[in-house]
Scaffold this motif. Structure first.
Motif: not given
Length: 335
Positions: A136-140, A158-161, A164-171
Motif C-alpha cells: 500500500p505505501a509503495l502504491l501510494a 523513482g526514489a520509491a522504486i 522498495a525494490s518491487p518486482h521488475r517486469v519487462f514485456l
C-alpha cells in the motif's frame, strides 16, 4: 519465427548455461539461473525464486545470430536476437510517463496476479519496463508519480522504486522477464542471476539495441539470448576455451547469421589455412565486415593456435580500434 529458430530457444530454456535479456540500451531485464537452482516449469518458460521468464513462438519472428568484438583482448561476444517487424512488435503508443496499468493478470506466478503493474515510461513502443507491487505505501508513492516522467526532479516514484525494490517486469510481444531480486544501492553491484538496469544516460540514445549488434533493416529485437560462451562461465569469468561450445554456436551462426559476416569469416579462415599474407583479402567493406574479420582472427587464435600465418594477420588487423563504446557485455556468459 523461422522453422529452426524456436526449437533453438526452447532447448536453451532447458540449459542453465544460457542467459536472457529483454529491453533496450539502458533499460533491460536479465534472467539466468544456476545449475543447482530449483525451477518450476511453466508454458514457454520457467520460474525460480529469483526471477522468471516466458516466451512464445510466432511464425512472423526472425532469429538473428550475431558476434561482435569484446573489450577483452582475444575475446568476442556472441548472442541471438529474436526479432519482429516493427509493426508486429508494437505494443501500443510509447509511454513517456509513469502509468498505472492495473492488476498483472499475466503474471508468471499466480500469487502475483493481483499486484498492480506500473509502466515506468521509458518511451518505447515495442517493450514495456514495469514495476509490480501490492504494497500500500509503495502504491501510494507510485500513483503520486503517475503522469510524470520517471526521472523528473521531485517525482516520488523513482526514489520509491529504488528504496522498495518491487518486482521488475519487462514485456515484449513474444517474451516476459520478471525480476524478484533487490535493486542494488547506487554504489553496489548487480546480484548474480536475474536483475535489471535502468540507466538514464544510455536511454537518451533511444537505441533498441547496441551498435555492435547488426540486425536486418526493419527488424526490432524483442528478446536477446546468450548461449554458453566458449571463453566464459555464466558469471562472465574467463574460462579455458571450450571447443564444443564454439562449434555449437558456429552451427547456429551458419543458419541464422548475417551473410556478410559469414562470408568475411569464411574468407579469413580459408586464407589462414592457405597461409596467405594478411592483405591477400580486400579491405572489409563496412563496420560489420571489419568486426567479423577481427572476430574470425580471435577465434582462430583458439581453434587453430599453431597456424603460422595467424600472427601476421592479427598484427595487421587488431590495430583497428573502431568498435563502439556501447556493448551488451553486462549480460553474463556471452563473452
Amino acid at each position: 519465427m523461422t522453422h529452426s529458430g524456436f526449437p533453438i530457444l526452447a532447448r536453451g530454456l532447458g540449459d542453465a548455461g544460457w542467459a536472457w535479456a529483454l529491453g533496450v540500451l539502458g533499460g533491460i531485464g536479465e534472467f539466468s539461473r544456476a545449475p543447482w537452482e530449483s525451477v518450476q516449469r511453466i508454458p514457454g518458460g520457467m520460474v525460480t525464486a529469483r526471477g522468471a521468464i516466458a516466451l512464445r513462438d510466432d511464425p512472423r519472428a526472425v532469429l538473428v545470430a550475431h558476434e561482435a568484438l569484446s573489450r577483452r583482448p582475444g575475446h568476442w561476444q556472441q548472442g541471438l536476437s529474436l526479432c519482429l517487424e516493427a509493426r508486429d512488435a508494437h505494443l501500443g503508443e510509447a509511454c513517456e510517463v509513469v502509468s498505472e496499468l492495473g492488476p498483472d493478470t499475466q503474471a508468471l506466478r499466480p500469487r502475483d496476479e493481483a499486484a498492480i503493474l506500473f509502466d515506468m515510461g521509458l518511451g518505447f513502443s515495442h517493450m514495456r519496463a514495469c514495476v509490480r507491487t501490492a504494497n500500500p505505501a509503495l502504491l501510494a508513492q507510485l500513483r503520486a508519480g503517475c503522469g510524470r516522467p520517471l526521472f523528473d526532479h521531485g517525482n516520488p516514484a523513482g526514489a520509491a522504486i529504488v528504496a522498495a525494490s518491487p518486482h521488475r517486469v519487462f514485456l515484449s510481444a513474444l517474451a516476459r522477464i520478471e525480476v524478484y531480486q533487490p535493486i542494488p544501492p547506487p554504489d553496489g553491484r548487480s546480484p548474480e542471476g536475474p536483475h535489471s538496469h535502468i540507466l538514464p544516460t544510455l536511454l537518451r540514445s533511444r537505441r533498441t539495441h547496441a551498435a555492435t549488434i547488426h540486425l536486418p533493416a526493419g527488424l526490432v529485437p524483442v528478446l536477446e539470448a546468450f548461449p554458453p560462451h566458449p571463453l566464459s562461465d555464466l558469471l562472465g569469468n574467463a574460462a579455458p576455451f571450450d571447443a564444443a561450445r564454439h562449434k555449437a554456436f558456429q552451427s547456429i551462426m551458419l543458419a541464422h547469421g548475417s551473410a556478410a559476416a559469414l562470408a568475411e569469416k569464411r574468407g579469413v579462415l580459408a586464407a589462414l589455412k592457405a597461409r596467405l599474407p594478411p592483405h591477400a583479402l580486400a579491405e572489409p567493406d563496412g563496420r560489420e565486415s571489419r568486426a567479423a574479420r577481427r572476430v574470425a582472427l580471435r577465434q582462430a587464435g583458439h581453434s587453430m593456435p599453431r597456424n603460422q600465418a595467424l600472427p601476421a594477420w592479427r598484427a595487421a588487423w587488431e590495430k583497428h580500434e573502431d568498435e563502439p563504446a556501447e556493448t551488451t557485455e553486462s549480460v553474463p556468459g556471452h563473452g
